[in-house]
Structures are given as structure tokens and as C-alpha cells.
Motif scaffolding. Structure first.
Motif, short mmCIF file in Angstrom:
data_model
loop_
_atom_site.label_atom_id
_atom_site.label_comp_id
_atom_site.label_asym_id
_atom_site.label_seq_id
_atom_site.Cartn_x
_atom_site.Cartn_y
_atom_site.Cartn_z
N GLU A 292 0.83 -1.23 0.00
CA GLU A 292 0.00 0.00 0.00
C GLU A 292 0.86 1.27 0.00
N SER A 293 2.15 1.11 0.32
CA SER A 293 3.03 2.29 0.43
C SER A 293 3.76 2.62 -0.88
N THR A 294 3.44 1.90 -1.95
CA THR A 294 4.16 2.08 -3.22
C THR A 294 4.18 3.54 -3.68
N THR A 295 3.02 4.19 -3.62
CA THR A 295 2.93 5.59 -4.10
C THR A 295 3.78 6.51 -3.25
N ILE A 296 3.70 6.37 -1.94
CA ILE A 296 4.46 7.27 -1.05
C ILE A 296 5.97 7.04 -1.20
N VAL A 297 6.38 5.77 -1.39
CA VAL A 297 7.80 5.46 -1.59
C VAL A 297 8.30 6.12 -2.89
N HIS A 298 7.49 6.02 -3.93
CA HIS A 298 7.83 6.64 -5.21
C HIS A 298 8.02 8.16 -5.02
N HIS A 299 7.14 8.80 -4.27
CA HIS A 299 7.21 10.24 -4.07
C HIS A 299 8.43 10.66 -3.25
N VAL A 300 8.74 9.90 -2.20
CA VAL A 300 9.89 10.30 -1.38
C VAL A 300 11.21 10.07 -2.15
N ASN A 301 11.23 9.04 -3.01
CA ASN A 301 12.42 8.82 -3.86
C ASN A 301 12.61 9.98 -4.84
N GLN A 302 11.54 10.38 -5.50
CA GLN A 302 11.64 11.47 -6.48
C GLN A 302 11.95 12.79 -5.80
N GLY A 303 11.40 13.00 -4.60
CA GLY A 303 11.70 14.22 -3.85
C GLY A 303 13.18 14.31 -3.51
N LEU A 304 13.76 13.17 -3.09
CA LEU A 304 15.19 13.15 -2.75
C LEU A 304 16.06 13.38 -4.00
N ARG A 305 15.67 12.75 -5.12
CA ARG A 305 16.41 12.95 -6.39
C ARG A 305 16.39 14.43 -6.79
N ALA A 306 15.21 15.04 -6.65
CA ALA A 306 15.06 16.46 -7.03
C ALA A 306 15.99 17.35 -6.22
N HIS A 307 16.13 17.04 -4.93
CA HIS A 307 16.94 17.87 -4.03
C HIS A 307 18.44 17.60 -4.17
N LYS A 308 18.81 16.35 -4.37
CA LYS A 308 20.24 15.99 -4.30
C LYS A 308 20.91 15.80 -5.66
N LEU A 309 20.15 15.53 -6.71
CA LEU A 309 20.78 15.23 -8.00
C LEU A 309 20.52 16.28 -9.07
N PHE A 310 19.56 17.17 -8.86
CA PHE A 310 19.23 18.18 -9.86
C PHE A 310 19.46 19.58 -9.29
N THR A 311 20.30 20.33 -9.99
CA THR A 311 20.73 21.64 -9.49
C THR A 311 20.21 22.75 -10.38
N CYS A 312 19.68 23.79 -9.76
CA CYS A 312 19.20 24.97 -10.50
C CYS A 312 20.39 25.65 -11.19
N ASP A 313 20.16 26.14 -12.40
CA ASP A 313 21.17 26.82 -13.23
C ASP A 313 22.21 25.86 -13.81
N LYS A 314 22.04 24.58 -13.57
CA LYS A 314 22.93 23.58 -14.20
C LYS A 314 22.07 22.59 -15.00
N ASP A 315 21.13 21.96 -14.31
CA ASP A 315 20.25 20.99 -14.97
C ASP A 315 18.95 21.64 -15.45
N TYR A 316 18.60 22.76 -14.85
CA TYR A 316 17.37 23.46 -15.23
C TYR A 316 17.46 24.91 -14.77
N ILE A 317 16.57 25.74 -15.31
CA ILE A 317 16.44 27.11 -14.80
C ILE A 317 14.97 27.37 -14.50
N VAL A 318 14.73 28.33 -13.61
CA VAL A 318 13.34 28.72 -13.33
C VAL A 318 13.07 30.00 -14.11
N ARG A 319 12.10 29.94 -15.01
CA ARG A 319 11.82 31.06 -15.91
C ARG A 319 10.31 31.30 -15.94
N ASN A 320 9.89 32.49 -15.57
CA ASN A 320 8.47 32.86 -15.54
C ASN A 320 7.64 31.84 -14.75
N GLY A 321 8.18 31.42 -13.60
CA GLY A 321 7.45 30.51 -12.74
C GLY A 321 7.40 29.07 -13.22
#
Length: 519
Positions: A292-321
Motif C-alpha cells: 500500500e506504500s508504493t505511491t508514497i515510496v515513489h514520491h519520497v524517492n523522487q523528492g530526494l532525487r530532485a533535491h540531491k541530483l538536480f541543481t538549478c542553473d545547471k540541470d534546469y532554470i526557473v523562468r516565468n514561474g
């Protein structure tokens, strides 16, 4: 004492030398036709094209038409651009027509070389695709070389992102079409999702010339192109998970930067379970290991990847929101492209941007599989011999090193390695000051927006005037590139100013004239 292999090379030459030698009689035949074609009127060049088209479509082989077609194209380029192709450029064109990779050094005129096999193969009426690494080059080359094709009575089109449908349809119906590898791949996927044959863009995959072929067919070969559609909206869950990620410590997870993956340690799982239960995101009595925890596990994994493996101004930029991805190979923004499996949404939550709905994959293809659809494939680059084995094994392409027209005058210095980034950056600034003092134009290549702007700050402190070219300044790209070769110019760039970018010493004269006239 010489070995048998060395002795054989001295007597018979290398396999590459023998291939070069074999094309010389063909080049001589093309050159022998030159006086005849110089006498033709502009209409005469077009009439010659019509005659060659009739012969090609009546069944005469393109190999038989090659000398006349190349002579006609050489004369058209001389008239339209003031550029007479050198013999080595004709050789490069011959190898491309034969379905090889022509390795030609920087500055040898690969853009012009591509016009010869493209014109010859377009005579069949089945269309030719010339593939470039970015949209800027596709537009520039189609406009520039379009003058040659126009002088020959051929039509030229260019395909680019967010193009009106009717315009894109017409571009693919042209004799020669310029496009990026990304756009060709995505249009192929879109075609496979169409319900009517009349709506399909790409007619058939007849002949392609791939510029910077090692980048597209090797470096990006397994990169999947994915078209996706919206799935269910879980915005609130992404925001809630995002608030918990900063509470994690380094002992709670293990990073694999090579595969861009992340795994929680046993300690991390225990900590996370307690944290999720505290915030009412995981019911009491339920663990992360339960189905039953499959969805929440998927979300916490992606959240950690977003914070630790993807860097602003290197992998992406924030433009007009919006979170806009940056292409790691070209340094350009990829508007409209999104990461799959909820990773893009996790990054949007991290940056405080509005979260768009998740996507599900509808169609996908890799460049490797896409380019193998062509009846005949060829390519150009300055660096292909190192991957010759892969080209032969995967695509059936031979690699031939084309000699330079003049001996190379450029000096390639050895790499310098520094102990710290501070020492390295200071050495870059010192080197820039020395070159700038001599009036030499300087191009500094960086790997990310962040690094390009950091170096820019260092140069500002030294009161050195300079331009910065990265995904933030993509609208001024043509202008910055046009000025990069000026006396004492300093340009800091990401890999946007990488492959295929033509920086002219003294600056781009045509652009200067247009700027002066527009004032």
C-alpha cells in the motif's frame, strides 16, 4: 627494423590513404567539368538540375550522375556564396554520398560539404534531411545554404520547435530539410500517433547527413525521446513530501551520480517512516515495505532525487514561474520538455513553482533506433576515429579522415591540472588578461550557467569587458556569436557555443552591415 605492418603501410599506405587516393580520379572529373558549367547562365544551372532529376527518376544511378551534380553544385555555391569548394571538400561530399562519416577538422567547411551529397540525393525527389545539433544552426544553415539550393532550383525547409503545423508540413515537403535530431525524432513519434496519412509530416527516410555525428549517434544514442500525456494530479503530496526532504541527513541515503539514482539506507527508511507518520502521510501500523506504500515510496524517492541530483542553473532554470530543463549536450533550454515519473513535479515543489499534472508515456524512441530507419545515413564531425568501431558495428558506417586543404597552423596545448578550483579560476582570468592585452579574441567554455556567471563576476572585478552566453541570454545568441571574434572580445559561454558554432575572426561582417543599416 620495421615490422611487417609498418612496412606495408609505407609501401601501400593506410586503408584511409587508399580511400582518399581512390576518389582523386572522380574529383578530377568534376574539376574538368568546371569550365563548361562556368559558361552556363543562372537559368542554365536550374535547367541542368531538371535534366539530372529526369535522369535520376528514370533509373540512372546517382553514382553515374555524381560528377555532373557536384560540378553544378560547386558552380552554384561559387555564385550564391562566393565560395568555390576545394578538392578536399568534394572528397568529403563523395564519402558522405557513399554512406560514410567524413572526419574533417574544425574550419574545413563542413556546412558547404553537406550541400553536395544533399543535392545529389535530392534529385530522386524523395527528400533529404540535414541534421544539426541545435535550432540556431538549423536555421542559420538552411538560410545560408538555401541560397545554393535556390540557385540550383531546389527548395529548402527548416523544422524547429513550436512551428505552425502547415509550415512544418511544407518544410518536410521541401527537397532539402534542415532540422535538429530532437525535432526529427519527436516528429516521427507524432507521426506514429496520427490517425490520417495526410497529416503525417515525414514522407520517408531516404537520406540523412548528420552534422556532429559522434555527439548525436554515440553520446546521445540511447537517450529516449518520450511523448507523454497528463495523468492524475497529486500536487499536494509533492508539496508535503518536499517539506520533509531537508530533514534527512547524509547517513539516511546513498547517491549514485553516474546513474542519477538514490537509495535510502536502513537508517534512512526508519527515520522516514517516523517522519511520515508524524505528518500523517503514512498510516499507523503501515510500513514503507507494505504494498500500500508504493505511491508514497515513489514520491519520497523522487523528492530526494530532485533535491540531491538536480541543481538549478545547471540541470534546469526557473523562468516565468516554470522549471525549464537545460540540454546537457547543447546548454540550451528545452521548452516544453518534462522529466517523467513525477520527477519534474518534485523539482517544481522544490522551487516553489506551480505543479503541473504528472505525465504517462504515450510513445518513445531512441536516436539509435530512429536513425537506423534511413535507407542511407552519413555524417560529419571533427572527432570520429575514436568511435569508428561503434559506428561500424551499430550503424554500418565507415569513418574516413579527410585531409585538410592547408597544413594546420593551430597549436593545441596540453591540458593543465590544478589542485583547487580557486587556483584554476585565477589561472583562467590571468590567461584571459594576457590574451586580451594582445588584442586576441577569447572564448571561455564552461559546463554550466552557474560557472559561466561565476567567471563573469571574476572578470567584472578585474574591469574586463565581456559577454556571457548561456540559456538565459539565448535571444542574443546570434549577436554575441557575431561579436565573439572581434579584436579584444571576451566571451564566456556554456556549451551553447560548442559544436558547429562559427565564430569569425574580426566579427561577423554581414551582421555589422545589417546592424548599421537598421539604425
Amino acid at each position: 627494423m620495421l615490422g611487417i605492418g609498418t612496412l606495408a603501410k609505407k609501401v601501400f599506405g593506410t586503408p584511409n590513404d587508399r580511400k582518399i587516393k581512390a576518389t582523386r580520379p572522380l574529383v578530377d572529373r568534376i574539376t574538368a567539368l568546371e569550365p563548361e558549367y562556368e559558361k552556363l547562365s543562372d537559368e542554365g544551372l536550374v535547367e541542368k538540375t531538371r535534366s539530372l532529376q529526369q535522369r535520376a527518376q528514370a533509373g540512372e544511378t546517382l553514382e553515374a550522375l555524381l560528377p555532373e551534380a557536384f560540378a553544378n553544385c560547386r558552380e552554384a555555391a561559387r555564385r550564391a556564396l562566393g565560395l568555390r569548394a576545394f578538392d578536399v571538400q568534394l572528397m568529403g561530399g563523395i564519402f558522405l554520398h557513399e554512406g560514410n562519416i567524413s572526419e574533417m577538422k574544425t574550419g574545413e567547411g563542413k556546412t558547404l560539404v553537406a550541400t553536395f551529397p544533399a543535392y545529389l540525393n535530392a534529385l530522386t525527389g524523395k527528400g533529404v534531411h540535414i541534421v544539426t545539433v541545435n535550432d540556431y544552426l538549423a536555421r542559420r544553415d538552411s538560410e545560408w545554404m538555401g541560397k545554393v539550393y535556390s540557385a540550383l532550383g531546389m527548395t529548402t525547409g527548416v523544422v524547429y520547435p513550436q512551428q505552425p503545423e502547415a509550415e512544418k508540413h511544407d518544410a518536410y515537403r521541401c527537397d532539402i530539410t534542415y532540422a535538429t535530431n530532437n525535432e526529427l525524432g519527436f516528429d516521427y513519434l507524432r507521426d506514429n500517433m496520427k490517425s490520417e496519412l495526410s497529416e503525417i509530416y515525414q514522407r520517408n527516410h531516404n537520406f540523412a547527413v548528420v552534422d556532429e555525428v559522434d555527439s548525436i549517434l554515440v553520446d546521445e544514442a540511447r537517450t529516449p525521446l518520450i511523448i507523454s500525456g497528463p495523468s492524475q494530479d497529486r500536487s499536494e503530496l509533492y508539496i508535503a513530501i518536499n517539506k520533509l526532504i531537508p530533514d534527512l541527513e547524509e547517513t539516511h541515503f546513498a547517491l549514485d551520480e553516474k546513474t542519477r539514482n538514490v537509495t535510502y539506507t536502513d537508517e534512512g527508511n526508519d527515520f522516514l517512516e517516523e517522519l511520515l507518520k508524524t505528518h500523517d502521510l503514512l498510516p499507523e501500523g503501515q510500513s514503507l515495505y507494505d504494498p500500500e506504500s508504493t505511491t508514497i515510496v515513489h514520491h519520497v524517492n523522487q523528492g530526494l532525487r530532485a533535491h540531491k541530483l538536480f541543481t538549478c542553473d545547471k540541470d534546469y532554470i526557473v523562468r516565468n514561474g516554470e522549471v525549464v530543463l537545460i540540454d546537457e549536450f547543447t546548454g540550451r533550454m528545452m521548452s516544453g520538455r518534462r522529466l517523467s515519473d513525477g520527477l519534474h513535479q518534485a523539482i517544481e515543489a522544490k522551487e516553489g513553482c506551480p505543479i503541473q499534472a504528472e505525465n504517462v508515456t504515450l510513445a518513445s524512441v531512441t536516436f539509435q533506433n530512429y536513425f537506423r530507419l534511413y535507407n542511407r545515413l552519413s555524417g560529419m564531425t571533427g572527432t570520429a576515429l575514436t568511435e569508428a568501431e561503434e559506428f561500424a558495428e551499430i550503424y554500418g558506417l565507415g569513418v574516413i579522415e579527410v585531409p585538410t586543404n592547408q597544413p594546420i597552423a593551430r597549436i593545441d596545448e596540453d591540458d593543465r591540472v590544478y589542485r583547487t578550483a580557486t587556483e584554476k579560476n585565477q589561472a583562467i582570468v590571468d590567461e584571459i588578461k594576457i590574451a586580451n592585452g594582445k588584442g586576441q579574441p577569447v572564448l571561455v567554455g564552461t559546463t554550466s550557467i552557474e560557472k559561466s556567471e561565476f567567471l563573469s563576476e571574476m572578470l567584472k572585478k578585474e574591469n574586463l569587458e565581456h559577454n556571457v552566453l548561456n540559456a538565459r541570454q539565448h535571444e542574443q545568441e546570434a549577436e554575441i556569436i557575431g561579436d565573439a571574434g572581434k579584436l579584444s572580445a571576451i566571451t564566456i559561454a556554456t556549451n551553447m557555443a560548442g559544436r558547429g558554432t562559427d565564430i569569425q575572426l574580426g566579427g561577423n561582417v554581414e551582421m555589422k552591415v545589417q546592424a548599421a543599416l537598421s539604425k
